[in-house]
Design an enzyme around this catalytic site. Structure first.
Site, PDB file in Angstrom:
ATOM      1  N   ASP A 117       0.853  -1.136   0.103  1.00  9.72           N
ATOM      2  CA  ASP A 117      -0.158  -0.154   0.140  1.00  9.72           C
ATOM      3  C   ASP A 117       0.886   1.277  -0.102  1.00  9.72           C
ATOM      4  O   ASP A 117       1.972   1.258   0.549  1.00  9.72           O
ATOM      5  CB  ASP A 117      -0.964  -0.210   1.513  1.00  9.72           C
ATOM      6  CG  ASP A 117      -1.937   1.007   1.287  1.00  9.72           C
ATOM      7  OD1 ASP A 117      -2.661   1.267   0.132  1.00  9.72           O
ATOM      8  OD2 ASP A 117      -2.301   1.970   2.192  1.00  9.72           O
ATOM      9  N   GLU A 158       0.704  -0.241  -4.823  1.00 10.29           N
ATOM     10  CA  GLU A 158      -0.101   0.876  -4.819  1.00 10.29           C
ATOM     11  C   GLU A 158       0.523   1.905  -4.937  1.00 10.29           C
ATOM     12  O   GLU A 158       1.149   2.388  -4.177  1.00 10.29           O
ATOM     13  CB  GLU A 158      -1.336   0.985  -3.692  1.00 10.29           C
ATOM     14  CG  GLU A 158      -2.073   1.925  -3.811  1.00 10.29           C
ATOM     15  CD  GLU A 158      -2.876   2.481  -2.584  1.00 10.29           C
ATOM     16  OE1 GLU A 158      -4.089   2.385  -2.325  1.00 10.29           O
ATOM     17  OE2 GLU A 158      -2.140   2.885  -1.702  1.00 10.29           O
TER      18      GLU A 158
END
Length: 289
Positions: A117, A158
């Protein structure tokens, strides 16, 4: 003068007030906070003369990027997200070793890879007075470790970045990230679904066409977070808001929509099938959540 947070100084983890506010803070600070190396503290601790901070990634919920840990700790720390998520100084060798240990642990249990992330923030320099420069060499180090331990494992990152930075993350020679979510295309996919205008989507596909043979894009409709529209123009974003999330409580951070796909498309099966059909026909790999 920077004061170091000693292990356990924020109180026992089992107490009720650690359920959210302090638990992550304690866990992050305790193991490495007393370590000093040439790369700085594992946690970005700040003296009182270094407090002016930048914009938080979650501005609706956090007013800044600096928080006082606790009266007993006597230190401020830097956090780009929530205050119970102190930023680790990923340039510190001890922090990098811990990341590799965690990756190795899960690989031993049989996972096929990792979704990482907020990758730009992971590899950036930390602190309010530090330039937030991405250290791309870390991505190659992650990949080398992963492929040494298990050759077919991948990192799916991400990274909501502009097209000119794509090869910095993939690597010119394809030696960094194996896969990235294509946020540039995703946001223009929803603009097309909201307005019927596919021209920005066509341009986005062309802008992200180039990638190394050893890397690939991951296309998606909805992810774990809000639908981020921050890379659209103001006018484009307002048109998507109007069509897919018109009420203020459906929006988030003035740049995203907190709704899932079906309600955004008014529960219309034909529109849902159209959206998934489009995703499955895009080049590279579709991701179904």
């Amino acid at each position: 003068e920077v004061k170091v947070v000693p292990a356990g100084s924020l109180g026992p983890i089992g107490t009720p007030d650690h359920a959210q506010g302090f638990r992550g803070e304690t866990i992050a600070m305790s193991p490495l906070a007393n370590d000093v190396s040439n790369s700085g503290q594992p946690i970005s601790l700040l003296g009182v003369d270094r407090l002016p901070g930048g914009t938080n990634v979650v501005p609706d919920l956090e007013t800044g990027t600096v928080t006082f840990s606790a009266p007993t700790a006597g230190a401020y720390y830097f956090h780009r997200f929530y205050k119970f998520q102190p930023d680790l100084n990923t340039q510190n060798p001890a922090v990098q070793d811990e990341i590799r240990k965690i990756m190795g642990f899960w690989l031993e249990l049989g996972v096929d890879g990792f979704r990482m992330d907020a990758m730009p923030f992971v590899i950036q320099g930390k602190g309010t007075d530090e330039p937030h420069i991405e250290h791309y060499a870390m991505l190659r180090e992650f990949r080398e470790f992963l492929q040494w331990r298990r050759g077919d494992a991948i990192i799916l990152a991400e990274a909501n970045v502009v097209p000119k930075l794509n090869l910095s993350y993939f690597g010119e020679d394809g030696d960094r990230l194996e896969m990235m979510f294509n946020f540039w295309v995703n946001q223009r996919t929803f603009y097309a679904l909201a307005t019927g205008d596919a021209r920005p989507l066509a341009r986005a596909l062309e802008q992200t066409r180039a990638h190394p043979d050893t890397a690939q894009w991951a296309h998606f409709l909805r992810n774990h977070d809000e639908l981020d529209l921050g890379r659209l123009t103001d006018d484009q974003r307002e048109r998507v808001f109007e069509a897919l999330g018109p009420d203020k409580n459906m929006q988030l951070y003035d740049r995203g929509i907190r709704r899932r796909l079906a309600p955004m498309l008014h529960g219309d099966r034909r529109r849902l099938e159209c959206a998934y059909s489009l995703m499955f026909t895009l080049p590279c790999t579709p991701v179904v959540r």
